[in-house]
Design an enzyme around this catalytic site. Structure first.
Site, PDB file in Angstrom:
ATOM      1  N   HIS A 116       0.818  -1.218   0.000  1.00 32.91           N
ATOM      2  CA  HIS A 116       0.000   0.000   0.000  1.00 32.91           C
ATOM      3  C   HIS A 116       0.850   1.267   0.000  1.00 32.91           C
ATOM      4  O   HIS A 116       0.348   2.351  -0.286  1.00 32.91           O
ATOM      5  CB  HIS A 116      -0.987  -0.005   1.180  1.00 32.91           C
ATOM      6  CG  HIS A 116      -0.399   0.288   2.523  1.00 32.91           C
ATOM      7  ND1 HIS A 116      -0.198  -0.688   3.470  1.00 32.91           N
ATOM      8  CD2 HIS A 116       0.012   1.439   3.092  1.00 32.91           C
ATOM      9  CE1 HIS A 116       0.309  -0.143   4.560  1.00 32.91           C
ATOM     10  NE2 HIS A 116       0.449   1.149   4.355  1.00 32.91           N
ATOM     11  N   ASP A 146       0.210  -7.689   1.675  1.00 26.39           N
ATOM     12  CA  ASP A 146       0.597  -6.277   1.659  1.00 26.39           C
ATOM     13  C   ASP A 146       2.114  -6.108   1.614  1.00 26.39           C
ATOM     14  O   ASP A 146       2.669  -5.254   2.304  1.00 26.39           O
ATOM     15  CB  ASP A 146       0.016  -5.546   2.872  1.00 26.39           C
ATOM     16  CG  ASP A 146      -0.027  -4.025   2.658  1.00 26.39           C
ATOM     17  OD1 ASP A 146       0.178  -3.588   1.511  1.00 26.39           O
ATOM     18  OD2 ASP A 146      -0.250  -3.293   3.640  1.00 26.39           O
ATOM     19  N   SER A 220       4.792   2.479   7.754  1.00 24.55           N
ATOM     20  CA  SER A 220       4.427   1.326   6.924  1.00 24.55           C
ATOM     21  C   SER A 220       5.589   0.863   6.069  1.00 24.55           C
ATOM     22  O   SER A 220       6.229   1.657   5.381  1.00 24.55           O
ATOM     23  CB  SER A 220       3.268   1.679   5.999  1.00 24.55           C
ATOM     24  OG  SER A 220       2.063   1.667   6.692  1.00 24.55           O
TER      25      SER A 220
END
Length: 484
Positions: A116, A146, A220
């Protein structure tokens, strides 16, 4: 005599000194162990791994806003950690930037991050701890976990390696350190402990490490380190009511990431093993209804389409208890193990069938190309349909009218046309239009078949019977207590 006594005293004194020295060494080792368990500083670890952690900036052309904009609630476990730097209300196309983190896993420039972080990006720029910036190309992505793999044109880069997310240093209570680019504040370090393991959020292959190390937007894709400087997880998500860290962060375990990265590096895509069955968890109320099962464990097979499992002789109603030498506790564990197995591998599988253990050998297919295999339905027609009220259910053999009324996808079995709201069947979630295709792990095509299966279960001393129920083509097993 006095000479002997003096010699004995000297020997005793020497022995005491040796014991004291040994005790001091043991205490020193204990103190050293405690010091390692409770580090006075993370500075040495941060200094060692920082050159391998990177900041990631992506650039994307997005369409201009043309109407009122909705507000996305913050704090969802899967909310992106993007820091959108361009929030202007321009009407035309605009370039949007976002920030994330990553880490180098090889000297020749392979970099791991979250999918993402780079999804939809036109340009990807990597900033290293030294301040150097390089463009990156996308090698491959896996939205299911992910994870994304990037590559920069470089040599002799400092890199980190994956550690054992199921071993020492990754136990609940062990110290860990997160590093990344939170809110654009690059190369920030936070520390905490492993709060929990094997967390599942909503993905098929989820195996998250939960930590209280502070993780915020921009973290992230960054690494979660053990105290040896090995990566045991990739920081992916947070649970928060306000979008900021409240000490509930999640990192995808290295046990999952390492396998995904190896496949992306080799193929540019994932190639997961595929068993070719539909399965469900075994619940406690099913145990008595399944001959030979002593506890609620394993994966209960609800359907076997054309594929590897069918070729191996697996049947609906089998309970998979052992896969490739691993004891199977539930469906989530089986899916993860199968998905991490190589395509084409011959795997020994042990299933419980009719009270006996049956050994099978399955040659795994590839999930990405085989998962959409259609489930065939029988076309046998039933004449003179019968109705009955059994176990709180009003049941009918299937007719064309009932098929049209309930949009049935099968024409074999017994359709539920009524249900007592006070019955156990209602509490188990059965509804009108559900179709019972098996009872006691045997096919039923009419009311007489079901009644016979109930008699057999009662005579065998069972307290419940296992029904295979289909709804819209999706099968699941339900155990109902037999009426006295």
């Amino acid at each position: 005599m006095q000479h002997d006594q003096g010699q004995a005293r000297r020997l005793f004194t020497a022995l005491f000194a040796v014991i004291a020295l040994a005790l001091a060494l043991v205490l020193a080792q204990v103190n050293a162990s405690n010091a390692q368990a409770r580090p006075a500083t993370f500075a040495d670890l941060a200094e060692m791994v920082s050159p391998s952690v990177v900041n990631i900036t992506t650039s994307t052309m997005v369409a201009g806003r043309t109407g009122p904009q909705g507000i996305v609630p913050e704090g969802s476990p899967f909310e992106d950690f993007f820091n959108d730097l361009d929030r202007g209300p321009g009407q035309g196309a605009r370039r949007s930037s976002a920030l994330g983190s990553g880490f180098v896993i090889s000297a020749d420039g392979f970099i791991v991050t979250n999918n993402h972080v780079i999804e939809g990006a036109d340009e990807i720029s990597i900033e290293f701890f030294s301040g150097e910036e390089l463009p990156a190309v996308l090698v491959g992505t896996d939205p299911n976990t992910d994870i994304a793999l990037l590559k920069v044109d470089a040599t002799d880069l400092p890199f980190v390696k994956f550690g054992d997310s199921n071993g020492g240093g990754a136990r609940v209570g062990d110290w860990v350190m997160a590093m990344g680019n939170p809110l654009g504040q690059g190369f920030s370090v936070s520390a905490g402990i492993v709060s929990a393991r094997n967390r599942a959020l909503s993905g098929t292959y989820d195996d998250y490490i939960q930590t209280d190390a502070a993780i915020n937007r921009g973290n992230s894709g960054g690494p979660l380190f053990n105290m040896d400087g090995d990566v045991i997880g990739v920081n992916t998500a947070i649970l928060s009511p306000n979008g900021g860290s409240i000490g509930i962060g999640f990192a995808m375990s290295s046990a999952v990431v390492r396998n995904v990265v190896d496949q992306l590096k080799e193929f540019g895509e994932t190639r997961r093993g595929w068993l070719g069955v539909r399965i469900q968890d075994v619940t406690p109320d099913m145990v008595d209804a399944i001959s030979g099962l002593e506890a609620a464990r394993g994966a209960l097979v609800t359907d076997v389409p054309t594929g590897p499992a069918e070729d191996a002789g697996m049947l609906s109603g089998d309970v998979i208890l052992l896969f490739d030498g691993v004891q199977i506790e539930d469906t989530r564990e089986l899916v993860r193990i199968v998905g991490n197995s190589p395509v084409g591998k011959e795997v020994p599988v042990e299933v419980l069938r009719g009270g006996d253990m049956v050994q099978l050998t399955v040659v795994l297919g590839r999930r990405e190309t085989s998962e959409a295999v259609a489930f065939p339905a029988s076309t046998d027609e039933q004449d003179d349909p019968a109705e009955a009220e059994i176990l709180g259910l009003t049941l009918s053999e299937i007719t064309p009218d009932l098929t049209e009324q309930y949009s049935l996808t099968t024409d074999t079995g017994l359709v539920i046309t009524g249900i007592n709201p006070a019955s156990e069947a209602a509490s188990k979630g059965l509804i009108e239009g559900d179709v019972i295709t098996e009872a006691g792990q045997q096919a039923v095509t009419n009311v007489a078949d079901l009644e016979a299966r109930i008699v057999e279960a009662t005579e065998a001393g069972r307290k419940s019977i296992l029904l295979l129920v289909r709804r819209g083509g999706d099968p699941r097993f339900v155990a109902l207590v037999l009426e006295k």
